[in-house]
Design an enzyme around this catalytic site. Structure first.
Site, PDB file in Angstrom:
ATOM      1  CE  LYS A  80       1.069   5.232   8.351  1.00 52.87           C
ATOM      2  NZ  LYS A  80       1.025   4.452   7.127  1.00 52.87           N
ATOM      3  CE1 TYR A 101      -3.577   2.642   0.692  1.00 52.88           C
ATOM      4  CE2 TYR A 101      -2.218   3.341   2.539  1.00 52.88           C
ATOM      5  CZ  TYR A 101      -3.285   3.553   1.687  1.00 52.88           C
ATOM      6  OH  TYR A 101      -4.046   4.691   1.826  1.00 52.88           O
ATOM      7  CG  ASP A 155       5.754   3.649   0.809  1.00 52.03           C
ATOM      8  OD1 ASP A 155       6.107   4.376   1.764  1.00 52.03           O
ATOM      9  OD2 ASP A 155       4.568   3.495   0.469  1.00 52.03           O
TER      10      ASP A 155
HETATM   11  C1  LIG Z   1       0.438   4.927   5.714  1.00 50.12           C
HETATM   12  C2  LIG Z   1       1.186   4.623   4.479  1.00 50.12           C
HETATM   13  C3  LIG Z   1       1.136   5.456   3.346  1.00 50.12           C
HETATM   14  C4  LIG Z   1       0.205   6.615   3.253  1.00 50.12           C
HETATM   15  O1  LIG Z   1       0.508   7.612   4.160  1.00 50.12           O
HETATM   16  P1  LIG Z   1      -0.652   8.683   4.536  1.00 50.12           P
HETATM   17  O2  LIG Z   1       0.047   9.627   5.451  1.00 50.12           O
HETATM   18  O3  LIG Z   1      -1.744   7.900   5.171  1.00 50.12           O
HETATM   19  O4  LIG Z   1      -1.075   9.320   3.265  1.00 50.12           O
HETATM   20  C5  LIG Z   1       1.954   5.155   2.285  1.00 50.12           C
HETATM   21  N1  LIG Z   1       2.764   4.090   2.306  1.00 50.12           N
HETATM   22  C6  LIG Z   1       2.840   3.260   3.366  1.00 50.12           C
HETATM   23  C7  LIG Z   1       3.784   2.113   3.341  1.00 50.12           C
HETATM   24  C8  LIG Z   1       2.023   3.498   4.480  1.00 50.12           C
HETATM   25  O5  LIG Z   1       2.056   2.626   5.494  1.00 50.12           O
END
Ligand SMILES: *Cc1c(COP(=O)(O)O)cnc(C)c1O
Length: 429
Positions: A267, A144, A239
């Site tokens: 995060k 994701y 990511d």
């Molecule tokens: C949470 C998350 C996102 C998206 O971040 P948001 O701040 O919710 O837009 C993208 N990539 C990963 C791996 C995530 O866990």
């Protein structure tokens, strides 16, 4: 357990916000029951509007590596706010946080701050396309990356097919340049790269997928991905919105010793405030406006409050023994939970890496791709989630989400969580 205050708030919310929430998983749809409205948190504990207290393992979905209301982070935000919340001009704290991030994350030579993980991945892909002047991207099934159109794409039928829209409102046009390949399968990846030679701008992946359960990379998988990207001239994007500053000070790239070209962060970087970032090789980052032709901007990007929270967070992460102590907590949890899981191994599996963990309701112990996780019993997870809540343990309200330990979780918290898991499994199985 009294939940009438949460229920009343949710009733009001339902008339005002779609589904009563601002982010879908919060609505408890996959576990049943009414979402709990949280009022306050301190350390590993949170309290809801009815005064019920829980040990929190959702931790705002990952950002709170020191637990709730960390004194240093709060102090930094409070002091900064007294001097103004936003200027729309350069600010000292952007420079200070950039220095910290660059010193900590191996692949990052230059960094751009944005306001969410979604913005970070969306911008990193645009940058990779601008840099390579190619259109297609490769995404791995089960990873994701936020909700940008061209990343809300899932695998079609068959191996490594063109993506199909994973949400209404995502056009075929958006999906068609996203190729979806299974995770942990170098052969499938190599075949797609060979077939699409000369058309692929970037490959984006979570080095450790944490958004479809927790999937651990097989030995040498990430190294193999790096080699294939080098062979075919594809920009490799890690990511690390979850794994960054979580698995190690330098994220999964430090942990596994594999360096991507670009990295996306979020995060933990914002210490609980809205922050994302993307960064990497200087020659690639030179393509971003105003240095280069790839446009990307933000009114609140590099916001002083968010930067202050980030700086306070990074400084604490740099303190001696932080990661070895957090790692020891993860190991303690794993050691204590193992006999419980063993007892129920015909219906439950457990995986963890450092301070990230996941339970899966399946008898299948081979969990290397999302196909196995798709077969897990999510109904049972719902029952488990309620059983845990009634014992004062707050887990993310979906069986596809991972749980977290923070530095604020004590060994007593861990013992209580393990005991609650044992009792809950006994109750529902
Ligand atoms: C949470 C998350 C996102 C998206 O971040 P948001 O701040 O919710 O837009 C993208 N990539 C990963 C791996 C995530 O866990």
């Amino acid at each position: 357990m009294k939940t009438s205050n949460s229920e009343n708030l949710f009733k009001r919310a339902l008339t005002l916000l779609p589904g009563g929430v601002d982010s879908p998983v919060r609505a408890f749809k996959s576990v049943g029951g009414t979402p709990l409205f949280m009022k306050e948190g301190k350390g590993s504990h949170i309290k809801d509007e009815d005064g019920n207290e829980y040990i929190d393992h959702c931790m705002s979905w990952g950002p709170l590596i020191f637990g709730h209301a960390d004194t240093d982070v709060i102090e930094a935000v409070r002091n900064t706010a007294l001097s103004g919340t936003s200027f729309g001009t350069p600010h000292r704290y952007e420079v200070e946080l950039a220095e910290l991030v660059i010193s900590m994350v191996p692949s990052i030579e230059k960094v751009r701050f944005v306001s969410s993980g979604t913005e970070a991945t969306m911008s990193a892909i645009r940058l990779a396309r601008g840099f390579t002047e190619k259109d297609k991207i490769i995404k791995l099934d089960g990873c994701y990356h936020g909700h940008a159109d061209f990343l809300l794409v899932s695998a079609g039928s068959g191996l490594a097919t063109f993506g199909t829209p994973d949400s209404a409102g995502v056009t075929q046009g958006n999906a068609k340049d996203t190729l979806v390949v299974p995770y942990n399968d170098l052969e499938a990846l190599g075949a797609v790269l060979e077939r699409e030679k000369g058309y692929v701008a970037a490959l984006i992946l979570e080095p450790v997928p944490c958004n479809y359960g927790l999937i651990l990379p097989l030995d040498e998988y990430l190294r193999g991905v790096r080699e294939l990207c080098d062979k075919y001239g594809v920009v490799l994007i890690f990511d690390e919105v979850i794994t960054g500053f979580r698995l190690a000070k330098g994220g999964a790239q430090e942990y596994f010793g594999v360096t991507p070209d670009l990295t996306t962060l979020g995060k933990i970087l914002g210490g609980g405030l809205p922050v994302g970032a993307y960064g990497g090789r200087k020659d690639i980052m030179a393509k971003i406006a105003p240095d280069g032709p790839v446009y990307q901007a933000g009114t609140l990007s590099g916001n002083p409050l968010a930067m202050a929270a980030g700086i306070a967070t990074m400084k604490k992460l740099n303190s001696k023994n932080f990661y070895s102590e957090l790692s020891a907590k993860g190991k303690m949890f794993n050691d204590k939970i193992s006999p419980v899981i063993k007892k129920f191994s015909s219906s439950v599996q457990f995986r963890c890496i450092e301070s990230i963990f996941c339970l899966y309701f399946t008898g299948n112990n081979n969990l290397t791709t999302v196909n196995e996780i798709r077969k897990c019993n999510m109904k049972l997870f719902g029952a488990f989630h309620s059983a845990m809540l009634s014992r004062g343990i707050y887990l993310s309200p979906s069986g596809y989400e991972v749980g977290f330990l923070s530095s604020a979780h004590s060994s007593k918290d861990i013992d209580r969580t393990v005991a609650a898991i044992a009792e809950s499994l006994e109750e529902i199985l």
